[in-house]
Structure formats: structure tokens, C-alpha cells
Write a protein that holds these residues in place. Structure first.
Motif, mmCIF file in Angstrom:
data_model
loop_
_atom_site.group_PDB
_atom_site.id
_atom_site.type_symbol
_atom_site.label_atom_id
_atom_site.label_comp_id
_atom_site.label_asym_id
_atom_site.label_seq_id
_atom_site.Cartn_x
_atom_site.Cartn_y
_atom_site.Cartn_z
ATOM 1 N N ILE A 49 11.761 59.783 30.435
ATOM 2 C CA ILE A 49 12.644 58.756 31.039
ATOM 3 C C ILE A 49 12.140 58.326 32.506
ATOM 4 O O ILE A 49 11.899 59.138 33.037
ATOM 5 C CB ILE A 49 14.173 59.354 31.343
ATOM 6 N N HIS A 50 12.253 56.921 32.606
ATOM 7 C CA HIS A 50 12.032 56.518 33.993
ATOM 8 C C HIS A 50 13.277 55.971 34.518
ATOM 9 O O HIS A 50 13.914 55.049 34.070
ATOM 10 C CB HIS A 50 11.019 55.434 34.006
ATOM 11 N N VAL A 51 13.851 56.584 35.767
ATOM 12 C CA VAL A 51 14.827 56.000 36.389
ATOM 13 C C VAL A 51 14.653 54.898 37.459
ATOM 14 O O VAL A 51 13.962 55.438 38.455
ATOM 15 C CB VAL A 51 15.770 57.303 37.074
ATOM 16 N N GLU A 52 14.818 53.675 37.349
ATOM 17 C CA GLU A 52 14.346 52.876 38.131
ATOM 18 C C GLU A 52 15.313 52.466 39.357
ATOM 19 O O GLU A 52 14.630 52.250 40.541
ATOM 20 C CB GLU A 52 14.374 51.562 37.515
ATOM 21 N N ASP A 53 16.893 53.040 39.328
ATOM 22 C CA ASP A 53 17.583 52.828 40.523
ATOM 23 C C ASP A 53 19.025 53.705 40.157
ATOM 24 O O ASP A 53 19.399 53.740 39.184
ATOM 25 C CB ASP A 53 17.826 51.486 40.831
ATOM 26 N N VAL A 54 19.420 53.957 41.289
ATOM 27 C CA VAL A 54 20.728 54.792 41.207
ATOM 28 C C VAL A 54 21.341 53.621 42.192
ATOM 29 O O VAL A 54 21.308 54.099 43.614
ATOM 30 C CB VAL A 54 20.807 56.281 41.623
ATOM 31 N N LYS A 55 22.530 53.104 41.755
ATOM 32 C CA LYS A 55 23.263 52.310 42.820
ATOM 33 C C LYS A 55 24.589 52.884 42.956
ATOM 34 O O LYS A 55 25.318 52.967 41.826
ATOM 35 C CB LYS A 55 23.410 50.976 42.174
ATOM 36 N N ILE A 56 24.974 53.070 44.183
ATOM 37 C CA ILE A 56 26.187 53.372 44.553
ATOM 38 C C ILE A 56 27.389 52.140 44.430
ATOM 39 O O ILE A 56 26.958 51.450 45.380
ATOM 40 C CB ILE A 56 26.471 54.139 45.738
ATOM 41 N N LYS A 57 28.180 52.185 43.764
ATOM 42 C CA LYS A 57 29.076 51.025 43.592
ATOM 43 C C LYS A 57 30.291 51.246 44.666
ATOM 44 O O LYS A 57 30.817 50.329 45.497
ATOM 45 C CB LYS A 57 29.824 51.033 42.120
ATOM 46 N N GLN A 58 30.749 52.516 45.047
ATOM 47 C CA GLN A 58 32.096 52.670 45.760
ATOM 48 C C GLN A 58 31.934 54.408 46.141
ATOM 49 O O GLN A 58 31.707 55.219 45.207
ATOM 50 C CB GLN A 58 33.210 52.294 45.090
ATOM 51 N N PHE A 59 32.332 54.348 47.352
ATOM 52 C CA PHE A 59 33.015 55.742 47.649
ATOM 53 C C PHE A 59 34.408 55.752 48.006
ATOM 54 O O PHE A 59 34.877 54.882 48.936
ATOM 55 C CB PHE A 59 32.322 56.244 49.161
ATOM 56 N N ASP A 60 35.106 56.330 47.406
ATOM 57 C CA ASP A 60 36.616 56.361 47.454
ATOM 58 C C ASP A 60 36.947 57.655 47.992
ATOM 59 O O ASP A 60 36.309 58.787 47.855
ATOM 60 C CB ASP A 60 37.226 56.422 45.879
ATOM 61 N N LEU A 61 38.016 57.580 48.850
ATOM 62 C CA LEU A 61 38.503 58.596 49.836
ATOM 63 C C LEU A 61 39.720 59.164 49.130
ATOM 64 O O LEU A 61 40.719 58.430 48.375
ATOM 65 C CB LEU A 61 38.891 58.138 51.128
ATOM 66 N N PRO A 62 40.079 60.383 48.930
ATOM 67 C CA PRO A 62 41.243 60.920 48.423
ATOM 68 C C PRO A 62 42.609 60.490 49.300
ATOM 69 O O PRO A 62 42.309 60.005 50.444
ATOM 70 C CB PRO A 62 41.242 62.574 48.418
ATOM 71 N N GLU A 63 43.625 60.184 48.677
ATOM 72 C CA GLU A 63 44.855 59.901 49.634
ATOM 73 C C GLU A 63 44.970 60.632 50.852
ATOM 74 O O GLU A 63 45.489 59.979 51.717
ATOM 75 C CB GLU A 63 46.069 59.746 48.484
ATOM 76 N N SER A 64 44.901 61.880 50.775
ATOM 77 C CA SER A 64 45.016 62.559 51.980
ATOM 78 C C SER A 64 44.277 62.256 53.176
ATOM 79 O O SER A 64 44.428 62.526 54.165
ATOM 80 C CB SER A 64 45.087 63.963 51.546
ATOM 81 N N ASN A 65 43.054 61.694 52.764
ATOM 82 C CA ASN A 65 42.164 61.210 53.784
ATOM 83 C C ASN A 65 42.132 59.910 54.178
ATOM 84 O O ASN A 65 41.474 59.452 55.258
ATOM 85 C CB ASN A 65 40.589 61.531 53.423
ATOM 86 N N LEU A 66 42.691 59.041 53.464
ATOM 87 C CA LEU A 66 42.690 57.616 53.627
ATOM 88 C C LEU A 66 43.332 57.248 55.079
ATOM 89 O O LEU A 66 42.677 56.578 55.916
ATOM 90 C CB LEU A 66 43.348 57.034 52.635
#
Length: 291
Positions: free
Chosen positions: A162-179
Motif C-alpha cells: 500500500i502507498h499512503v499518499e496523504d493523511v488529512k486532518i478534517k477536524q480536532f474536536d474538544l470534549p464538552e468539559s474542555n470547550l
């Protein structure tokens, strides 16, 4: 009659054998030929190809880049903050034979990529504080982190064809306690930036005002100086002209007489026609001389 039937059967058998001995590979495909469950050939050139009928089987795998949307997963940052990462992978099959031998199918490959990517994300995010991930810095800094993750995942997946061309981060979500805490920190940072911009603007405005006031004062002072010089030169020229015009005793007496008449004229412009003069004044001398 029987011969005709025999010929027809033979022709049908030949057609079936011929059809079973050929297969077509498309532009975006790999074709793996199996003989008794063992891969004997891998074909990636598009077109018509041949195999041993009824013995060999062909299985196709996609050659094009595929996208796999990884389900969101939780990671722990270096400062022990929980975050939920949502990402996707762009990948393709680089070695179809190795791919089949180690994984066998697209579904298994995606499960394996899921595990590899999650482990790498967990490892990398465990070395970073939450402030290193969520901040107002240049996005290029985070892109370097993501590129490193893609490189590491590709290195592990390469051994499975397998060749992995890219890993894209769509979103970092925070738990409600940290928001709320994160939002308050972001608001505080922006308020500090706004105060700094305001202070810098006020300072620049004061500098500009001081420069303008200085320029105005210098300009006015220069103008007043120039006006005083011109006025003095005018007075001097006026006196010179008077001296030239009245350079004899008769001319001087005439000039004084003219000034006295003008003064008398100015004093009699109102409704009151009575004036009180000293008998030795020039006006009194004129009036007495007129009588």
C-alpha cells in the motif's frame, strides 16, 4: 443429423473455452491471475490478456487513488487533554501481489490503515500540548506535523503493498468539559491582541499629532517672522520715501499741516461738532489762522 449436433457441441465447447481463456484489464485496474489459489501473474497493462481456461482465475484490484474516511477517534495530548481527531486517508495499491498476500481485500486493508493511522496519531499527539495544536500560529506549522504522520503511516503500510499518499486532518474536536476553557483562553488572547493593536494605534496617532503640531508651529513661526521682516522693511521704505518727499522745511510744514487737517477731519465725522483744543496745538493754530 448426428454430425451436425456433434459439430455444434464442439463449437459451443470451443467458444466457452475461448471465452474462459481471455480477460480484459481496464486502465484503472490491476489483474492478478491465480492458479490453485496461488498468484502466478500480475497484470497492470490495459487490454486483452489470456489465461489457462478452467484452471486459472483472475481477481481485479483498483489502481486509482482511493479515499478512506476514518471514524473519529480520541487521543490524549502531552498535557493530558482529550481530543477527538477526525481524518481521512488517500491511498492506493502499489504492489497488488503483496497486497493480496498480506491483506486480501479492500475492507481488510482499510481496517489495517485505520489501526496504523490511529496508533501514529496517538503517538504524535502524545508529544504535543493542546496549545501546540489549537492556536493562532501559521497553519504551515501544523502541516509539518500532518506530513510527518502521513510519512510514518506510508512507511508502515508499504510492507503490505500500500502507498499512503496523504493523511488529512478534517477536524480536532474538544470534549464538552474542555470547550469553555479553550474558548475563554482564545477570547482572552484576542482581547490582548486587540488591546495591543489599540495601544500601538494610539501611540502612532500621538506621534503623528506631535509631528503635525510641530510642523504647524514651525510654519506659523516662520510666517510671523517673515511678516515681521516684511513689515519692518515696509516701514523703513515708507520712512525713506517720506524723508525724500519732505526733505525741506516748507515740505515738512506742509506735511504736518496735511496730517493736522486729516486729524481734524476724523474728529468731526460724528454728530458732535464741538472740540476742545490747546491753543498751542497744530489744529488750534490752523483754526485760529483760518479765522
Amino acid at each position: 443429423m448426428k454430425k451436425g449436433i456433434i459439430f455444434a457441441v464442439i463449437a459451443l465447447i470451443l467458444i466457452v473455452v475461448a471465452a474462459n481463456s481471455m480477460y480484459t484489464v481496464e486502465e484503472n485496474q490491476y489483474a492478478c491471475t491465480f492458479r490453485f489459489s496461488e498468484i502466478i501473474n500480475t497484470e497492470e497493462e490495459a487490454g486483452l490478456h489470456f489465461k489457462i481456461p478452467f484452471v486459472d482465475t483472475v481477481e481485479f484490484f483498483p489502481k486509482a487513488t482511493m479515499i478512506y474516511d476514518i471514524p473519529p477517534s480520541d487521543v490524549l495530548t502531552a498535557d493530558k487533554q482529550n481530543m477527538t481527531v477526525d481524518c481521512y486517508i488517500l491511498w492506493s495499491i502499489s504492489d497488488p501481489k503483496l497486497f493480496y498476500q498480506s491483506l486480501g481485500s479492500i475492507g481488510v486493508a482499510e481496517d489495517r490503515l485505520d489501526n496504523i493511522t490511529y496508533n501514529e496519531l496517538k503517538t504524535v499527539m502524545g508529544t504535543l500540548a493542546q496549545a501546540d495544536i489549537i492556536n493562532m500560529n501559521d497553519g504551515a506549522e501544523r502541516n509539518e506535523i500532518y506530513d510527518g504522520i502521513a510519512t510514518a503511516v506510508d512507511a508502515q503500510a508499504k510492507s503490505r503493498g500500500i502507498h499512503v499518499e496523504d493523511v488529512k486532518i478534517k477536524q480536532f474536536d474538544l470534549p464538552e468539559s474542555n470547550l469553555n476553557a479553550v474558548y475563554q483562553r482564545m477570547i482572552s488572547e484576542r482581547n490582548q491582541m486587540a488591546e495591543k493593536y489599540t495601544a500601538d494605534g494610539n501611540y502612532e496617532a500621538s506621534v503623528i499629532r506631535n509631528e503635525v503640531d510641530k510642523t504647524v508651529n514651525i510654519t506659523v513661526s516662520d510666517a510671523e517672522k517673515e511678516a515681521a521682516i516684511l513689515e519692518a522693511e515696509g516701514e523703513a521704505e515708507y520712512m525713506r520715501l517720506l524723508a525724500e518727499a519732505y526733505d525741506t522745511a516748507d515740505k515738512k510744514d506742509f506735511y504736518e499741516f496735511t496730517l493736522a487737517l486729516n486729524a481734524l477731519k476724523q474728529s468731526l465725522t460724528g454728530e458732535e461738532k464741538t472740540i476742545i483744543l490747546d491753543k498751542d496745538s497744530a489744529l488750534a493754530q490752523i483754526l485760529l489762522g483760518a479765522q
